[in-house]
Design a protein around this motif. Structure first.
Motif, short mmCIF file in Angstrom:
data_model
loop_
_atom_site.label_atom_id
_atom_site.label_comp_id
_atom_site.label_asym_id
_atom_site.label_seq_id
_atom_site.Cartn_x
_atom_site.Cartn_y
_atom_site.Cartn_z
N LEU A 148 1.01 3.06 -48.10
CA LEU A 148 1.13 1.62 -47.27
C LEU A 148 1.67 1.91 -45.57
CD1 LEU A 148 3.22 -0.08 -50.03
CD2 LEU A 148 0.74 -0.42 -49.60
N HIS A 149 1.10 1.46 -44.83
CA HIS A 149 1.30 1.71 -43.49
C HIS A 149 2.03 0.44 -42.53
CE1 HIS A 149 -1.25 5.35 -43.42
NE2 HIS A 149 -1.85 4.65 -44.38
N PHE A 150 3.14 0.87 -41.93
CA PHE A 150 3.85 -0.32 -41.39
C PHE A 150 4.23 0.03 -39.77
CE2 PHE A 150 4.92 -0.27 -45.67
CZ PHE A 150 4.85 -1.60 -46.00
N ALA A 151 4.44 -0.78 -38.89
CA ALA A 151 4.80 -0.64 -37.57
C ALA A 151 5.14 -2.18 -37.20
CB ALA A 151 3.70 -0.09 -36.59
N GLU A 152 6.52 -2.14 -36.70
CA GLU A 152 6.90 -3.37 -36.29
C GLU A 152 6.36 -3.88 -34.83
OE1 GLU A 152 7.76 -6.47 -36.59
OE2 GLU A 152 9.27 -5.68 -38.09
N ILE A 153 5.16 -4.59 -34.73
CA ILE A 153 4.67 -5.03 -33.46
C ILE A 153 4.93 -6.47 -33.36
CG2 ILE A 153 2.88 -3.13 -33.90
CD1 ILE A 153 1.03 -5.27 -34.91
N ASP A 154 5.80 -7.19 -34.15
CA ASP A 154 6.11 -8.65 -34.21
C ASP A 154 6.81 -8.92 -33.00
OD1 ASP A 154 6.40 -11.17 -34.31
OD2 ASP A 154 6.54 -11.23 -36.50
N ASN A 155 6.64 -9.53 -32.05
CA ASN A 155 7.66 -9.80 -30.91
C ASN A 155 8.60 -10.79 -31.32
OD1 ASN A 155 6.02 -8.59 -28.88
ND2 ASN A 155 4.83 -10.43 -28.42
N GLY A 156 8.85 -11.32 -32.36
CA GLY A 156 9.91 -11.96 -33.01
C GLY A 156 10.98 -11.07 -33.56
N VAL A 157 10.56 -9.82 -33.89
CA VAL A 157 11.47 -8.96 -34.59
C VAL A 157 11.62 -7.74 -33.56
CG1 VAL A 157 11.85 -7.65 -36.68
CG2 VAL A 157 10.57 -9.86 -36.78
N THR A 158 13.19 -7.78 -33.20
CA THR A 158 13.72 -6.61 -31.96
C THR A 158 14.61 -5.96 -32.73
OG1 THR A 158 15.02 -8.35 -31.16
CG2 THR A 158 12.76 -8.41 -30.32
N ALA A 159 15.32 -6.19 -33.72
CA ALA A 159 16.55 -5.23 -34.34
C ALA A 159 16.37 -5.12 -35.54
CB ALA A 159 17.70 -6.13 -33.66
N GLU A 160 17.32 -4.41 -36.23
CA GLU A 160 17.43 -4.15 -37.58
C GLU A 160 17.90 -5.39 -38.21
OE1 GLU A 160 20.04 -0.89 -38.29
OE2 GLU A 160 19.00 0.42 -37.00
N GLU A 161 17.61 -5.45 -39.44
CA GLU A 161 18.15 -6.48 -40.62
C GLU A 161 17.40 -7.84 -40.06
OE1 GLU A 161 20.35 -5.92 -42.87
OE2 GLU A 161 20.52 -3.84 -42.35
N PHE A 163 7.67 -0.13 -32.58
CA PHE A 163 6.24 0.37 -32.11
C PHE A 163 6.27 1.78 -32.63
CE2 PHE A 163 6.95 -3.19 -28.78
CZ PHE A 163 5.97 -3.92 -29.29
N THR A 164 6.65 2.13 -33.81
CA THR A 164 6.63 3.23 -34.25
C THR A 164 6.07 3.20 -35.65
OG1 THR A 164 8.46 3.75 -33.01
CG2 THR A 164 8.10 5.34 -34.99
N ALA A 165 5.32 4.12 -36.02
CA ALA A 165 4.47 4.25 -37.41
C ALA A 165 5.48 4.70 -38.66
CB ALA A 165 3.43 4.99 -37.47
N LEU A 166 5.33 3.90 -39.67
CA LEU A 166 6.04 4.43 -40.92
C LEU A 166 4.97 4.28 -42.18
CD1 LEU A 166 8.68 4.50 -42.62
CD2 LEU A 166 8.81 2.12 -43.08
N VAL A 167 4.95 5.44 -42.79
CA VAL A 167 3.82 5.74 -44.20
C VAL A 167 4.84 5.88 -45.22
CG1 VAL A 167 2.21 6.91 -44.98
CG2 VAL A 167 2.42 6.63 -42.28
N LEU A 168 4.51 5.05 -46.25
CA LEU A 168 5.32 5.13 -47.43
C LEU A 168 4.14 5.34 -48.67
CD1 LEU A 168 7.60 2.01 -47.47
CD2 LEU A 168 8.08 4.44 -46.75
#
Length: 463
Positions: A147-160, A187-192
């Motif tokens: 599963l591949h993730f990257a936080e590219i949603d402008n509405g999410v900018t911080a942890e939690e 904008f950083t890739a995460l692979v699980l």
């Protein structure tokens, strides 16, 4: 499927193309790409003898749903193709988003994922914040899910602000996923990765929000984990290759690569069986009858130690049956009838039919030595036969020379006897005496003449 195949070699590997319709299989080109040795390392059930078969590779939130998309990955990463997917399910209320931002931590060893798969995503909605994906699979198999993730949603900018669980077939595979917290920034890739055993025919992935906003997914990869095919026992492969050369098997037999792998398409005329104690495939049957084969049976046939039946009847085989064939103690059926074999049938084979084995040597005019065949004379090798012929020739030559010498000596003896007999005749004796008288008279006259000459020519002595 007719079972015909085309095999080609790339270094030490063999590529097999199976025929699914009519006609001969063909190929226009082959591209072989190297990948990192540790690529798609899914952890402890992975073994050297394991193969991953790609089942799905999805780029979420963008792309053309009907076509594969090449994201220009480097060759070292395999230059994979991804199927564009704008919604996870036709009945879901999800939506797609995309970004032009550069994604960090991509194209890293060992998998070298291109950043393009992280620049789009599918996210949940306020009405349906969770995401669900379902696909058909083969039951009772193990699957490796990436599963591949990257936080590219402008509405999410911080942890939690976005925390969710990942469930695979009802079991929690990953808990409290917070992409920004786990990667350190947007904008950083995460692979699980997770390996799951599937007993049914469906693989279902659910991303369920726990805190904050809706779930998100950028890409999905699903691989079936397949145990690699075991190879045929090396010495038996060597024996078959020797047999191929000795009998001049035509190209239509396709004897290339491994005789038993893939197991659905072994070499033509070869029967295989898996030996769990050795961990290899073995050859237990060989059927090459009525193929117009020519040549001799090689002594290397003894390496096929697990052979139970062999049919080489009605070909044009010549030469003798090798003694080594008797070393195949598991052999129960042997058909060599209808060939041009010659010589004595090995004694180790002649008595085998008494032990419920079925051997057929008939219609070989040159074979001998067992009931049903002609009796054998002294069995001589070619060298012995040549030596015997040479000895006979020398004996004949000796007799000729001896006879010539004896005849010559006999003639000399007969001539000497005739001469002796001639000397003993009365006429011969008187003639011999006359000849002697004449010679004595001549000798006396010569002596007197010499004395007279000496007395006349010598000086007178004065007293």
């Amino acid at each position: 499927m007719s079972g015909r195949s085309l095999r080609t070699h790339c270094g030490t590997e063999t590529l097999v193309i199976l025929e699914a319709g009519h006609g001969d299989p063909s190929i226009l080109s082959i591209e072989v790409l190297q990948i990192d040795d540790d690529a798609y390392n899914f952890g402890p059930p992975r073994e050297k003898g394991t193969v991953l078969r790609a089942v799905k590779r999805l780029k979420c939130g963008s792309g053309k749903p009907a076509f594969d998309e090449d994201l220009n990955g480097i060759h070292w990463g395999g230059d994979r193709f991804w199927l564009g997917l704008q919604t996870l399910s036709s009945s879901s209320d999800d939506q797609s988003i995309s970004s032009e931002n550069v994604i960090a931590e991509t194209l890293l060893a060992p998998n070298f994922y291109p950043q393009g798969i992280y620049q789009s995503a599918i996210v949940g909605t306020d009405r349906q914040p969770s995401l669900s994906f379902e696909m058909d699979v083969t039951p009772n198999k193990n699957y490796s899910v990436w599963l591949h993730f990257a936080e590219i949603d402008n509405g999410v900018t911080a942890e939690e602000q976005r925390v969710f669980d990942v469930l695979i077939n009802g079991d929690t595979a990953f808990k409290d996923i917070d992409i920004i917290r786990m990667t350190g920034e947007r904008f950083t890739a995460l692979v699980l990765n997770k390996t799951v055993a599937v007993s049914g025919i469906t693989l279902k992935i659910i991303l369920q929000p726990v805190k904050g906003t809706r779930a998100i997914i950028n890409a999905i990869e699903v691989f079936e984990i397949i145990p690699a095919e075991k190879k045929t026992l090396p010495q038996e492969v060597s024996a078959l290759r020797t047999l191929k050369g000795s009998l001049g098997l035509p190209l239509r037999f396709g004897w290339n690569g491994d005789p038993c792998v893939p197991q659905q398409h072994p070499w033509s005329g070869v029967d295989c069986q898996f030996d769990s104690t050795k961990g290899n495939w073995i050859i237990d049957g060989l059927g090459l009858d009525n193929q117009g084969l020519k040549g001799v049976i090689p002594s290397d046939i003894s390496k096929l130690q697990h052979l139970q039946n062999m049919d080489l009847s009605y070909n044009e085989l010549n030469g003798s049956i090798p003694e080594s064939l008797g070393e195949l103690t598991s052999l129960q059926i042997l058909n060599l009838n209808g060939n041009r074999l010659s010589g004595r049938v090995p004694a180790s084979l002649g008595g085998r039919p008494l032990h419920r084995a079925r051997f057929n040597f008939t219609d070989n005019a040159g074979l001998c030595g067992i009931p049903g065949l002609r009796e054998c004379g002294p069995h001589l090798s070619v060298a012995a036969k040549i030596g015997m012929a040479f000895g006979v020739l020398l004996a004949i030559l000796f007799l000729v020379v001896f006879a010539a010498c004896w005849w010559k000596r006999r003639q000399n003896i007969l001539r000497a006897k005739r001469l002796a007999a001639a000397r003993e005749a009365p006429y011969a004796k008187s003639r011999t005496q006359f000849t002697r008288d004449v010679q004595m008279a001549k000798h006396q006259r010569t002596h007197e003449n010499a004395r007279s000459s000496n007395s006349e020519g010598s000086p007178h002595l004065l007293s």
